[in-house]
Design an enzyme around this catalytic site. Structure first.
Site, PDB file in Angstrom:
ATOM      1  N   LYS A  13       0.833  -1.216   0.000  1.00  0.00           N
ATOM      2  CA  LYS A  13       0.000   0.000   0.000  1.00  0.00           C
ATOM      3  C   LYS A  13       0.864   1.262   0.000  1.00  0.00           C
ATOM      4  O   LYS A  13       0.629   2.183  -0.770  1.00  0.00           O
ATOM      5  CB  LYS A  13      -0.898   0.051   1.260  1.00  0.00           C
ATOM      6  CG  LYS A  13      -1.851  -1.106   1.406  1.00  0.00           C
ATOM      7  CD  LYS A  13      -2.687  -0.972   2.679  1.00  0.00           C
ATOM      8  CE  LYS A  13      -1.889  -0.994   3.967  1.00  0.00           C
ATOM      9  NZ  LYS A  13      -1.184  -2.266   4.235  1.00  0.00           N
ATOM     10  N   ARG A  88      -9.007   1.386   8.886  1.00  0.00           N
ATOM     11  CA  ARG A  88      -8.657  -0.004   9.170  1.00  0.00           C
ATOM     12  C   ARG A  88      -9.774  -0.724   9.907  1.00  0.00           C
ATOM     13  O   ARG A  88      -9.630  -1.900  10.233  1.00  0.00           O
ATOM     14  CB  ARG A  88      -7.402  -0.040  10.023  1.00  0.00           C
ATOM     15  CG  ARG A  88      -6.126  -0.301   9.243  1.00  0.00           C
ATOM     16  CD  ARG A  88      -4.990  -0.326  10.248  1.00  0.00           C
ATOM     17  NE  ARG A  88      -3.842  -1.058   9.794  1.00  0.00           N
ATOM     18  CZ  ARG A  88      -2.790  -0.509   9.192  1.00  0.00           C
ATOM     19  NH1 ARG A  88      -2.771   0.771   8.917  1.00  0.00           N
ATOM     20  NH2 ARG A  88      -1.764  -1.261   8.864  1.00  0.00           N
ATOM     21  N   ARG A 127      11.537  -6.042   4.603  1.00  0.00           N
ATOM     22  CA  ARG A 127      11.258  -4.598   4.528  1.00  0.00           C
ATOM     23  C   ARG A 127      12.281  -3.822   5.351  1.00  0.00           C
ATOM     24  O   ARG A 127      12.611  -4.184   6.457  1.00  0.00           O
ATOM     25  CB  ARG A 127       9.854  -4.300   5.047  1.00  0.00           C
ATOM     26  CG  ARG A 127       9.605  -2.799   5.205  1.00  0.00           C
ATOM     27  CD  ARG A 127       8.159  -2.427   5.108  1.00  0.00           C
ATOM     28  NE  ARG A 127       7.354  -2.929   6.196  1.00  0.00           N
ATOM     29  CZ  ARG A 127       6.033  -2.705   6.301  1.00  0.00           C
ATOM     30  NH1 ARG A 127       5.406  -2.005   5.354  1.00  0.00           N
ATOM     31  NH2 ARG A 127       5.357  -3.197   7.301  1.00  0.00           N
ATOM     32  N   ARG A 160      11.607  -2.458  11.061  1.00  0.00           N
ATOM     33  CA  ARG A 160      10.659  -1.935  12.051  1.00  0.00           C
ATOM     34  C   ARG A 160      10.423  -2.933  13.177  1.00  0.00           C
ATOM     35  O   ARG A 160      10.375  -4.131  12.950  1.00  0.00           O
ATOM     36  CB  ARG A 160       9.317  -1.622  11.371  1.00  0.00           C
ATOM     37  CG  ARG A 160       9.301  -0.259  10.710  1.00  0.00           C
ATOM     38  CD  ARG A 160       8.118  -0.036   9.800  1.00  0.00           C
ATOM     39  NE  ARG A 160       6.849  -0.570  10.291  1.00  0.00           N
ATOM     40  CZ  ARG A 160       5.716  -0.490   9.606  1.00  0.00           C
ATOM     41  NH1 ARG A 160       5.702   0.093   8.407  1.00  0.00           N
ATOM     42  NH2 ARG A 160       4.611  -0.982  10.089  1.00  0.00           N
ATOM     43  N   ARG A 171      -0.504  -9.143  13.305  1.00  0.00           N
ATOM     44  CA  ARG A 171      -1.039  -8.081  12.448  1.00  0.00           C
ATOM     45  C   ARG A 171      -1.927  -8.664  11.354  1.00  0.00           C
ATOM     46  O   ARG A 171      -2.933  -8.067  10.982  1.00  0.00           O
ATOM     47  CB  ARG A 171       0.101  -7.257  11.864  1.00  0.00           C
ATOM     48  CG  ARG A 171       0.808  -6.435  12.951  1.00  0.00           C
ATOM     49  CD  ARG A 171       2.133  -5.902  12.495  1.00  0.00           C
ATOM     50  NE  ARG A 171       1.978  -4.932  11.432  1.00  0.00           N
ATOM     51  CZ  ARG A 171       2.960  -4.551  10.639  1.00  0.00           C
ATOM     52  NH1 ARG A 171       4.177  -5.050  10.784  1.00  0.00           N
ATOM     53  NH2 ARG A 171       2.740  -3.658   9.700  1.00  0.00           N
TER      54      ARG A 171
HETATM   55  P1  ADP Z   1       2.301  -1.778   3.191  1.00  0.00           P
HETATM   56  O1  ADP Z   1       2.325  -0.275   3.177  1.00  0.00           O
HETATM   57  O2  ADP Z   1       1.077  -2.361   2.554  1.00  0.00           O
HETATM   58  O3  ADP Z   1       2.540  -2.336   4.555  1.00  0.00           O
HETATM   59  P2  ADP Z   1       4.872  -1.610   1.802  1.00  0.00           P
HETATM   60  O4  ADP Z   1       4.601  -0.698   0.657  1.00  0.00           O
HETATM   61  O5  ADP Z   1       5.644  -1.059   2.941  1.00  0.00           O
HETATM   62  O6  ADP Z   1       3.501  -2.295   2.299  1.00  0.00           O
HETATM   63  O7  ADP Z   1       5.619  -2.909   1.217  1.00  0.00           O
HETATM   64  C1  ADP Z   1       6.001  -3.989   2.076  1.00  0.00           C
HETATM   65  C2  ADP Z   1       7.368  -4.520   1.642  1.00  0.00           C
HETATM   66  O8  ADP Z   1       7.272  -5.142   0.360  1.00  0.00           O
HETATM   67  C3  ADP Z   1       8.430  -3.412   1.496  1.00  0.00           C
HETATM   68  O9  ADP Z   1       9.685  -3.958   1.842  1.00  0.00           O
HETATM   69  C4  ADP Z   1       8.371  -3.082   0.007  1.00  0.00           C
HETATM   70  O10 ADP Z   1       9.617  -2.555  -0.449  1.00  0.00           O
HETATM   71  C5  ADP Z   1       8.067  -4.428  -0.619  1.00  0.00           C
HETATM   72  N1  ADP Z   1       7.224  -4.357  -1.826  1.00  0.00           N
HETATM   73  C6  ADP Z   1       6.262  -3.429  -2.109  1.00  0.00           C
HETATM   74  N2  ADP Z   1       5.684  -3.690  -3.299  1.00  0.00           N
HETATM   75  C7  ADP Z   1       6.273  -4.824  -3.767  1.00  0.00           C
HETATM   76  C8  ADP Z   1       6.083  -5.631  -4.953  1.00  0.00           C
HETATM   77  N3  ADP Z   1       5.160  -5.316  -5.872  1.00  0.00           N
HETATM   78  N4  ADP Z   1       6.854  -6.723  -5.077  1.00  0.00           N
HETATM   79  C9  ADP Z   1       7.764  -7.054  -4.130  1.00  0.00           C
HETATM   80  N5  ADP Z   1       8.003  -6.355  -3.010  1.00  0.00           N
HETATM   81  C10 ADP Z   1       7.253  -5.250  -2.812  1.00  0.00           C
HETATM   82  P1  ADP Z   2       1.682  -1.442   7.326  1.00  0.00           P
HETATM   83  O1  ADP Z   2       1.957  -0.425   6.251  1.00  0.00           O
HETATM   84  O2  ADP Z   2       2.763  -2.441   7.418  1.00  0.00           O
HETATM   85  O3  ADP Z   2       0.334  -2.056   7.242  1.00  0.00           O
HETATM   86  P2  ADP Z   2       1.302   0.848   8.973  1.00  0.00           P
HETATM   87  O4  ADP Z   2       2.503   1.688   8.931  1.00  0.00           O
HETATM   88  O5  ADP Z   2       0.147   1.245   8.121  1.00  0.00           O
HETATM   89  O6  ADP Z   2       1.727  -0.641   8.683  1.00  0.00           O
HETATM   90  O7  ADP Z   2       0.758   0.717  10.458  1.00  0.00           O
HETATM   91  C1  ADP Z   2       1.614   0.308  11.507  1.00  0.00           C
HETATM   92  C2  ADP Z   2       0.800   0.192  12.783  1.00  0.00           C
HETATM   93  O8  ADP Z   2       0.260   1.489  13.112  1.00  0.00           O
HETATM   94  C3  ADP Z   2      -0.407  -0.723  12.721  1.00  0.00           C
HETATM   95  O9  ADP Z   2      -0.060  -2.078  12.943  1.00  0.00           O
HETATM   96  C4  ADP Z   2      -1.283  -0.147  13.831  1.00  0.00           C
HETATM   97  O10 ADP Z   2      -0.803  -0.524  15.112  1.00  0.00           O
HETATM   98  C5  ADP Z   2      -1.030   1.356  13.677  1.00  0.00           C
HETATM   99  N1  ADP Z   2      -2.017   1.972  12.765  1.00  0.00           N
HETATM  100  C6  ADP Z   2      -1.758   2.568  11.565  1.00  0.00           C
HETATM  101  N2  ADP Z   2      -2.900   3.010  10.995  1.00  0.00           N
HETATM  102  C7  ADP Z   2      -3.914   2.678  11.847  1.00  0.00           C
HETATM  103  C8  ADP Z   2      -5.333   2.825  11.821  1.00  0.00           C
HETATM  104  N3  ADP Z   2      -5.965   3.418  10.788  1.00  0.00           N
HETATM  105  N4  ADP Z   2      -6.037   2.366  12.896  1.00  0.00           N
HETATM  106  C9  ADP Z   2      -5.427   1.794  13.933  1.00  0.00           C
HETATM  107  N5  ADP Z   2      -4.115   1.590  14.011  1.00  0.00           N
HETATM  108  C10 ADP Z   2      -3.344   2.025  12.986  1.00  0.00           C
END
Ligand code: ADP
Ligand code: ADP
Ligand code: ZN
Length: 213
Positions: A13, A88, A127, A160, A171
């Site tokens: 995302k 979320r 990541r 992280r 998660r």
């Molecule tokens: P989210 O915001 O949904 O948690 P991230 O954008 O941080 O996800 O991506 C999670 C991990 O996967 C990061 O290490 C990112 O660099 C990697 N990643 C993102 N998109 C892709 C893809 N299309 N293929 C492989 N790895 C990806």
């Molecule tokens: P990822 O991109 O890997 O899904 P985020 O950076 O979006 O992770 O979120 C990390 C953490 O921050 C979540 O696991 C949660 O604890 C908190 N968080 C982020 N956005 C929200 C939300 N909209 N509601 C509740 N908790 C949140």
């Protein structure tokens, strides 16, 4: 244009939201990034949020909603935004819809980046994040030019705290229980669009641009 990114933790995302923000000239709003910036700066909000984040739990709706509504009320969001990690929960989505409704506005698209659980744990362990500017890399798929250093700002990259495999399992559970119902919620509203998030980063982006126009 107002866009919501849906998908499991690690689905990509954030990666896609940044590319969308750049192409369409709208801010990328990530509640996770806002919480992490507060943790880094040692604020009261950061201390509160960290207790939940470290366990892989959601930060309570009350707190999260307030932060998000304050952020999208800022001037730079007047022309739209891409929300990454919010909503979320169903109550978060309802509060957002109500707030927008009062101004005769609404979300244009909810883009679900679909990645099966099997792929997620691997993505998360690889990541690497920059806590200074929010950039994200992957040791195998999207490596920085210089190992351990952010391309954008030169800071050190970190794994992280909540990307450890045990926490990732929590998660994912929280995602399925509390966040996945949003797929039905936005389907009902007729604005859900799904893309296959297992493709490489550029292919996923092409699929999203085909939707957004
Ligand atoms: P989210 O915001 O949904 O948690 P991230 O954008 O941080 O996800 O991506 C999670 C991990 O996967 C990061 O290490 C990112 O660099 C990697 N990643 C993102 N998109 C892709 C893809 N299309 N293929 C492989 N790895 C990806
Ligand atoms: P990822 O991109 O890997 O899904 P985020 O950076 O979006 O992770 O979120 C990390 C953490 O921050 C979540 O696991 C949660 O604890 C908190 N968080 C982020 N956005 C929200 C939300 N909209 N509601 C509740 N908790 C949140
Ligand atoms: Zn950086």
């Amino acid at each position: 244009m107002k866009i919501i990114m849906l998908g499991a933790p690690g689905a990509g995302k954030g990666t896609q939201a940044k590319m969308i923000a750049e192409k369409y000239g709208i801010p990328h709003v990530s509640t996770g990034d806002i919480f992490r910036a507060n943790i880094k700066n040692g604020t009261a909000l950061g201390k509160e949020a960290k207790q939940y984040m470290d366990q892989g739990l959601l930060v309570p709706d009350e707190l999260t909603v307030k932060i998000l509504l304050d952020r999208v009320a800022q001037e730079d969001c007047a022309g739209g935004y891409v929300l990454d990690g919010f909503p979320r929960t169903i109550p978060q989505a309802q509060v957002l819809d109500e707030a927008l409704g009062k101004q005769n506005e609404s979300i244009d698209y909810a883009v679900d980046v679909d990645v099966p659980d099997e792929n997620i744990v691997k993505r998360m362990s690889g990541r690497r994040a920059c806590l200074k500017c929010g950039a994200t890399y992957h040791v195998e798929h999207i490596p920085p030019k210089q190992e351990g250093i952010c391309d954008s700002c030169g800071s050190d990259l970190v794994l992280r705290d909540d990307d450890k495999p045990e926490t990732v399992q929590n998660r994912l559970k929280v995602y399925h229980e509390q966040t996945q119902p949003l797929i039905e919620y936005y389907t009902q509203k007729g604005i859900l669009r799904t893309v296959d998030g297992t493709m490489d980063m550029e292919e996923v982006f092409r699929a999203i641009v085909a939707i957004l126009g």
